[in-house]
Design an enzyme around this catalytic site. Sequence first.
Site, mmCIF file in Angstrom:
data_model
loop_
_atom_site.group_PDB
_atom_site.id
_atom_site.type_symbol
_atom_site.label_atom_id
_atom_site.label_comp_id
_atom_site.label_asym_id
_atom_site.label_seq_id
_atom_site.Cartn_x
_atom_site.Cartn_y
_atom_site.Cartn_z
ATOM 1 N N HIS A 364 -14.166 20.146 -30.835
ATOM 2 C CA HIS A 364 -15.545 20.571 -31.101
ATOM 3 C C HIS A 364 -15.652 21.994 -31.603
ATOM 4 O O HIS A 364 -16.768 22.516 -31.708
ATOM 5 C CB HIS A 364 -16.398 20.460 -29.835
ATOM 6 C CG HIS A 364 -16.560 19.070 -29.313
ATOM 7 N ND1 HIS A 364 -17.632 18.260 -29.639
ATOM 8 C CD2 HIS A 364 -15.778 18.337 -28.506
ATOM 9 C CE1 HIS A 364 -17.501 17.097 -29.025
ATOM 10 N NE2 HIS A 364 -16.382 17.117 -28.329
ATOM 11 N N LYS A 555 -31.201 26.736 -29.252
ATOM 12 C CA LYS A 555 -29.782 26.421 -29.035
ATOM 13 C C LYS A 555 -29.196 27.550 -28.213
ATOM 14 O O LYS A 555 -29.874 28.538 -27.938
ATOM 15 C CB LYS A 555 -29.034 26.288 -30.361
ATOM 16 C CG LYS A 555 -29.269 27.471 -31.323
ATOM 17 C CD LYS A 555 -28.642 27.238 -32.699
ATOM 18 C CE LYS A 555 -29.416 26.336 -33.614
ATOM 19 N NZ LYS A 555 -28.746 25.140 -34.020
ATOM 20 N N ARG A 556 -27.913 27.433 -27.793
ATOM 21 C CA ARG A 556 -27.276 28.540 -27.106
ATOM 22 C C ARG A 556 -27.389 29.801 -27.960
ATOM 23 O O ARG A 556 -27.388 29.726 -29.188
ATOM 24 C CB ARG A 556 -25.796 28.219 -26.847
ATOM 25 C CG ARG A 556 -25.575 27.183 -25.761
ATOM 26 C CD ARG A 556 -26.075 27.648 -24.422
ATOM 27 N NE ARG A 556 -25.260 28.736 -23.923
ATOM 28 C CZ ARG A 556 -24.527 28.685 -22.812
ATOM 29 N NH1 ARG A 556 -24.532 27.594 -22.069
ATOM 30 N NH2 ARG A 556 -23.834 29.717 -22.415
ATOM 31 N N LYS A 561 -24.423 31.642 -34.325
ATOM 32 C CA LYS A 561 -25.621 30.827 -34.572
ATOM 33 C C LYS A 561 -26.740 31.667 -35.194
ATOM 34 O O LYS A 561 -27.779 31.155 -35.602
ATOM 35 C CB LYS A 561 -26.097 30.171 -33.279
ATOM 36 C CG LYS A 561 -25.073 29.162 -32.715
ATOM 37 C CD LYS A 561 -25.566 28.525 -31.427
ATOM 38 C CE LYS A 561 -24.536 27.660 -30.724
ATOM 39 N NZ LYS A 561 -24.388 26.307 -31.295
ATOM 40 N N THR A 663 -26.249 19.183 -33.281
ATOM 41 C CA THR A 663 -26.928 17.915 -33.051
ATOM 42 C C THR A 663 -28.433 18.158 -32.943
ATOM 43 O O THR A 663 -29.233 17.265 -33.220
ATOM 44 C CB THR A 663 -26.414 17.230 -31.759
ATOM 45 O OG1 THR A 663 -26.329 18.206 -30.725
ATOM 46 C CG2 THR A 663 -25.064 16.588 -31.973
ATOM 47 N N LYS A 667 -31.894 16.104 -34.295
ATOM 48 C CA LYS A 667 -33.075 15.783 -33.482
ATOM 49 C C LYS A 667 -34.343 16.303 -34.157
ATOM 50 O O LYS A 667 -35.382 15.622 -34.189
ATOM 51 C CB LYS A 667 -32.930 16.401 -32.082
ATOM 52 C CG LYS A 667 -31.814 15.768 -31.275
ATOM 53 C CD LYS A 667 -31.373 16.606 -30.081
ATOM 54 C CE LYS A 667 -30.011 16.116 -29.591
ATOM 55 N NZ LYS A 667 -29.376 17.017 -28.630
HETATM 56 C C1 26Q Z 1 -13.580 27.274 -23.251
HETATM 57 C C2 26Q Z 1 -12.641 28.052 -22.612
HETATM 58 C C3 26Q Z 1 -12.908 28.610 -21.398
HETATM 59 C C4 26Q Z 1 -14.153 28.393 -20.831
HETATM 60 C C5 26Q Z 1 -15.099 27.618 -21.461
HETATM 61 C C6 26Q Z 1 -14.820 27.065 -22.678
HETATM 62 C C7 26Q Z 1 -15.836 26.248 -23.367
HETATM 63 C C8 26Q Z 1 -16.913 25.673 -22.715
HETATM 64 C C9 26Q Z 1 -17.853 24.943 -23.403
HETATM 65 C C10 26Q Z 1 -15.720 26.029 -24.732
HETATM 66 C C11 26Q Z 1 -16.661 25.283 -25.411
HETATM 67 C C12 26Q Z 1 -17.747 24.734 -24.754
HETATM 68 C C13 26Q Z 1 -18.783 23.976 -25.444
HETATM 69 C C14 26Q Z 1 -18.755 23.754 -26.739
HETATM 70 C C15 26Q Z 1 -19.816 23.057 -27.450
HETATM 71 O O1 26Q Z 1 -20.857 22.719 -26.910
HETATM 72 N N1 26Q Z 1 -19.604 22.802 -28.757
HETATM 73 C C16 26Q Z 1 -20.585 22.138 -29.581
HETATM 74 O O2 26Q Z 1 -20.306 20.745 -29.581
HETATM 75 C C17 26Q Z 1 -21.308 20.016 -30.261
HETATM 76 C C18 26Q Z 1 -20.981 18.554 -30.128
HETATM 77 O O3 26Q Z 1 -19.880 18.230 -30.925
HETATM 78 C C19 26Q Z 1 -21.400 20.448 -31.717
HETATM 79 O O4 26Q Z 1 -22.495 19.796 -32.302
HETATM 80 C C20 26Q Z 1 -21.585 21.966 -31.819
HETATM 81 O O5 26Q Z 1 -21.506 22.355 -33.187
HETATM 82 C C21 26Q Z 1 -20.531 22.673 -31.001
HETATM 83 O O6 26Q Z 1 -20.785 24.072 -30.994
#
Ligand code: 26Q
Length: 836
Positions: A364, A555-556, A561, A663, A667
Amino acid sequence: MDTLTTPATTASIDPSSLRAAIVRKLTYDLGRSSQSASDHAWFVATALAIRERFVDRWIATNRLAYESGAKQVYYLSLEFMIGRLLRDSIDNLGLTEAVNDALAPLGVTLERMRQAEPDAALGNGGLGRLAACFLESMASLGIPAFGYGIRYDHGLFRQVIADGWQHEYPEDWLACGNPWEFAKPEIAHEIGFGGAAVPLGADPLGPHRWQPAETVLAVAYDTPIVGWRGRSMTTLRLWSARAPDPLLLEAFNKGDHVGAIAHRARLESISKVLYPGDETTAGQELRLRQQYFFASAALQDLIRRHLRVYQDLSSLPDKVAIQLNDTHPAIAVAELMRLCIDQHGVAWDDAWDITRRTIAYTNHTLLPEALESWPVWMMEKVLPRHMQIIYLINARHLEDVRTRFPKDDRLVASVSLIHENMERRVRMAHLAFIGSHRTNGVSALHTELLKRTVFHDLDRVAPGRIVGITNGISFRRWLFQANRPLASLIEQTIGPRFRDDAEALAALRPRADDAGLQAAVAAVKRRNKQALADMLKRDLGVRLDPGALFDVHIKRIHEYKRQLLNLLETIALYDAIKADPGAAWVPRVKIFSGKAAASYWRAKLIIRLAHDIGRKVAEDPVVRDLLKVVFIPNYNVSIAEMVIPAADLSEQISTAGMEASGTGNMKLALNGALTIGTRDGATVEMAERIGEENMFLFGLSAEEVTARRAQWVGGAAEIAKSPRLGAVLEALAAGAWSPDDPARYRVLVDSIRGEDRFMLAADFESYWAAQRAADALWRDQAAWQRAAIRNISAMGWFSADRSIAEYAAKVWDIPLPRLPVPAAEPPRPAVPVDAA
Ligand code: 26Q
């Protein structure tokens, strides 16, 4: 009961028996009287009564999968962003009318009760929400599936804004119980940590005995997920950590009362809290323990289920598909090897074959700081046997690479599972790639970039393994439930088929020029904007004009972003209005909502800037009727469900190449918002279907961003070319937007004038132009609504049902079951929108 012949009808539901069931639950399960029950008590009673309507079906679905020998999907995800489930369950069962009728004489409304359900936020953002949409889609398509994750006591933090700054507070979603889940204390797996592993024979590839230093139990909690029309169901099985000994009794008896329970608290901390990171650098031992805890529980669980029916593990790849949601569960590769070899006597080569053919991995992110890796020393300490297995996998993998690509040391170093730098680390994306038969990106562009960057060399070593499956969203939640008036209008216009086949929305396209439909779409939007304005008046005390253009950025909060780009444009727009207040400005409301990772101070500074701008604009009598900036605190699924149907303009403005898919973009477009965006993630594919002329695309492409980075241009040159941006940055740097602390935003300005990693300066002028193009189109309401209808009509392909069908075909090798086609409904009389 055979789910394939379950009639998709709700005719048998009689409101009075449902009412009696709800009151019975309230009285006998909750001990409340209907006179004094709170909305929350009514919610729980209703949820329990609804649950009774699907438990048989759930058990039958599981039994059918079991007996028919169908292949099962196991979706392993550290995050599930579920949101509320009441409306989802009721709607998918076709019970909405029956529930409304049942409740009416009781003096409660479904809506009030719905609001009493806590929002389950066991995720950070997109990745977690995708997992939730996928579980619902698999249920709707009749694909037997389990989602495996962690039952965090505390999900994503609650965001409180004080004086413009974000503060985090724990969320307590389980405080009043959870009527959807079934505790299964008898399903508990032992999970070990630490200790040492010794070989049981001379063969290093043979079985070992791992003696963990400590053991914790993973206890199952099941939440059934109802598919569309209740035809089939899936299960979300979340694991909670429980200490094997509730109390160290000897220590307690010796008087060490706190020490005796501290041991328990330490072990159970594993499922205490969702790790609050979103694409940020962080890696703590607790997170590694969480990852192993749930991956091991999931694998032990599915192996136990498999062996109950089949004799051995050789048939696992034919009966089981394991999908890793990013690298967070990637340790499953080593764990499946360990279970095969150490617990089930499988030889190494067979175990490797089973592992690779069973597991698949979704990536992702491309951001280097979000690619997980674990220090070798930590892995050796927490998971000594797994570290041995990873070394062995790596040795054999590199031997194979050396044979096939002789004398290419660069390639060997690049595809190694161990990153040898200052500190030796295990690359989890490499482990997931090597240990799986498919690795997928989440949009076409993202997949292309994966092949070009992080997995370039692995793609050479294992060509054909990378596939692209563009994300999708649940149309049930994001259109049928969140925007009932629009769904009804669509049904009146093109009939009900789109409710079962999203692609049928295409029938709207030829109607886009129909003035009557344009007016009806505008009326629905207006009504949703009014509802949002009412909510914001009530909760935040702000007054919004539903006639203004609602420009939505939700979004976050993350630098890539580019909420900051939007805020810079807001300041520029403020300056322009001030310079010429009499011009025909389009009134705008800029709506922001999103959480910053707790440790991400630049993101928190951006939130503070949104508030500083909001305040100054609101205090300015010349501007305040033309421009408003609102920040909605504590963004979550329920807020998204309110804001998305009310949006006119959807901000999807990430630096090209950095948003894997997005996503929210889908929406918003599905709800008739026009996109202002970069050619990034799935927005590119949206444009292919919607037509660029119905969107406001701008800015550097991913390739241009890469080229520019290589030239080290920085922001200064672009700023020199844009007096508008120059003035904005100067004012910000001088403290014009933060008179109480003039230096507050200097760091933000400095980074734009310096490296400008996120290309704000480079994209500013084209963003400004795109915003003005949006203004121009807004002035021609017929043209705007025509574009909105074209957006909606082109979104069918972005249904999560299509994504799941692609996973089934390209990754899991599962045929789509044929579910009963609903009986044709009689044509409905045309209903005025307001009565819908
Ligand atoms: C990684 C290392 C250590 C701690 C936390 C993390 C971590 C935690 C959450 C890394 C990534 C996430 C979340 C990522 C995320 O939400 N990515 C999003 O995924 C969506 C679904 O595929 C995409 O639509 C978005 O573009 C993408 O940013």
